[in-house]
Design an enzyme around this catalytic site. Structure first.
Site, PDB file in Angstrom:
ATOM      1  CG  HIS A 168       1.780  29.374 -29.598  1.00  0.00           C
ATOM      2  ND1 HIS A 168       1.133  30.734 -29.205  1.00  0.00           N
ATOM      3  CD2 HIS A 168       2.956  29.719 -29.582  1.00  0.00           C
ATOM      4  CE1 HIS A 168       2.089  31.423 -29.180  1.00  0.00           C
ATOM      5  NE2 HIS A 168       3.083  31.240 -29.372  1.00  0.00           N
ATOM      6  CD1 TRP A 176      -8.305  26.932 -33.975  1.00  0.00           C
ATOM      7  CD2 TRP A 176      -8.542  26.536 -31.709  1.00  0.00           C
ATOM      8  NE1 TRP A 176      -9.081  25.821 -33.546  1.00  0.00           N
ATOM      9  CE2 TRP A 176      -9.032  25.609 -32.162  1.00  0.00           C
ATOM     10  CE3 TRP A 176      -8.400  26.695 -30.214  1.00  0.00           C
ATOM     11  CZ2 TRP A 176      -9.835  24.362 -31.362  1.00  0.00           C
ATOM     12  CZ3 TRP A 176      -8.915  25.803 -29.536  1.00  0.00           C
ATOM     13  CH2 TRP A 176      -9.791  24.571 -30.233  1.00  0.00           C
ATOM     14  CG  HIS A 177      -2.423  30.996 -30.525  1.00  0.00           C
ATOM     15  ND1 HIS A 177      -1.634  30.969 -29.484  1.00  0.00           N
ATOM     16  CD2 HIS A 177      -3.901  31.296 -30.123  1.00  0.00           C
ATOM     17  CE1 HIS A 177      -2.758  31.176 -28.223  1.00  0.00           C
ATOM     18  NE2 HIS A 177      -3.829  31.157 -28.720  1.00  0.00           N
ATOM     19  CG  MET A 178      -2.900  28.814 -37.721  1.00  0.00           C
ATOM     20  SD  MET A 178      -4.571  28.350 -36.751  1.00  0.00           S
ATOM     21  CE  MET A 178      -4.824  26.704 -37.039  1.00  0.00           C
TER      22      MET A 178
END
Length: 402
Positions: free
Chosen positions: A159, A338-340
């Protein structure tokens, strides 16, 4: 619509502070729906956030799952140990090799299966270090190819986040707390005795999910309020670029970006992190969505509920108003949420890495159980979906070896 009593507690930030209340009021003034509980299936609209916290403390998977299980006789935790590769007998996983802090290499053998849960940036790297991945990439780094699986490390989703910042007319932000010994003391007391206040949050407090083109079936953009401001999202202290005046941020995020990146090993060194290229804005549709989001953010900032709290827009500033200028600003400021996810994606197509039971294609007794298996990115924060993947994967393991 909501469960009760699970290991991860949910805390609502309803009526958290005047700034969050003004943000939600402003969204409603702009014609958007106010949501009482966005996790009841509604999701589209403005609301104050819910946190995975309990008594003001992060209710992480370590607290909710690992801590209660740490004394079980069938669990051994090895701190300061880094897995370096999966051990293979032909195309069957038999264990893992790991390195201790003193550089000693050791091995542990699996009687049934090996499970990688190292996350979407490390699990594909471990597969590649073990000879499982795109043969061209493995050969470039001198890794012997055990199984050609071209999807490993591809399909990286995230994101991406750009931001607008504002100077606040009142000293009610994290900026103020971190620069005032008295406010630090006051917030410390609030946390110690009431488990409330700014020390109970990570950053964001309120949010709006909305659709850009109105013919979409679900929201595709997020506008998020953070009661702090600085040069970028890492500016969490004055030393790292936090503004020296009261400030807050509007974060703009595309929920289902079309741009996809990749993560792959660099040298044949398991202690060096993989090379990641998220390729943000590589798809023109994402750029247009960000433009739509920024313009909507500015509209919200002009609503009567927020105007008394705004002195000025500080980033990118009102002088940056045309598409070209906004795109230049976004290309220079977009950062991760930090939504990998997605780098060991689940599926049945040629680009899939694991099957619907999370088993790695072509390798026996090996599964990946982490957010890397997501074929697409969840619209939400990825914390709870990752925990759900862990629970579902655990059920699959239990069923397979009952």
């Amino acid at each position: 619509m909501r469960g009760r009593g699970g290991p991860i507690h949910c805390t609502s930030l309803e009526n958290f502070d005047p700034l969050s209340n003004a943000f939600v009021d402003a969204c409603e003034e702009a014609g958007f729906k106010r949501l009482k509980d966005y996790n009841d299936g509604s999701y589209e609209g403005a609301f104050q956030l819910q946190y995975s916290t309990r008594n003001g403390l992060r209710n992480s998977s370590a607290a909710g799952y690992l801590k209660p299980a740490k004394n079980r006789p069938n669990l051994t935790v090895l701190p300061n140990a880094t897995v370096t590769r999966v051990l293979l007998d032909g195309k069957r996983a038999t264990g893992v090799e790991y390195r201790l802090a003193d550089a000693t290499l050791r091995e542990v053998r699996a009687r049934r299966e090996v499970v990688l849960s190292a996350g979407p940036l490390a699990s594909p790297q471990l597969l590649e270090l073990s000879g499982i991945g795109n043969s061209e990439i493995l050969q470039q780094h001198g890794v012997n190819v055990v199984h050609h699986l071209p999807g490993v490390g591809e399909n990286l989703r995230d994101h991406p986040n750009t931001r607008l910042t504002f100077e606040c007319s009142q000293p009610i932000t994290i900026n103020d707390m971190l620069q005032s010994p008295w406010l630090k003391f006051k917030e410390g007391l609030r946390f110690m005795f009431k488990r409330e206040g700014l020390l109970t949050i990570c950053s964001a407090t309120a949010q709006m999910n909305f659709r850009s083109p109105t013919d979409l079936k679900q929201p595709d953009l997020v506008l998020r309020l953070l009661p702090l401001s600085g040069k970028d999202r890492y500016a969490r202290t004055p030393g790292y670029g936090m503004d020296q005046f009261p400030g807050f941020t509007f974060g703009v995020t595309v929920l289902q970006p079309r741009s996809r990146g990749a993560v792959h090993l660099q040298p044949k060194d398991p202690l060096q992190q993989a090379s990641m290229d998220p390729r943000y804005l590589s798809h023109e549709a994402d750029a247009q969505l960000f433009l739509d989001g920024v313009r909507l953010a500015r509209k919200i900032s002009r609503m009567p509920a927020l105007q008394p709290l705004i002195v000025r827009e500080t980033r990118p500033g009102p002088e940056v108003n045309d598409d070209a200028g906004l795109l230049d600003y976004m290309r220079g400021t977009i950062q991760t949420s930090w939504h990998m996810v997605g780098t060991t994606k689940m599926g049945t197509d040629a680009a899939a890495v694991v099957d619907p039971e999370l088993k790695v294609f072509g390798i026996a007794n090996l599964r990946v159980i982490d957010s890397g298996i997501c074929p697409t990115i969840p619209s939400s924060n990825t914390n709870i979906p990752s925990i759900a993947i862990g629970e579902k994967g655990a059920d699959m393991l239990l069923a397979a070896h009952a």
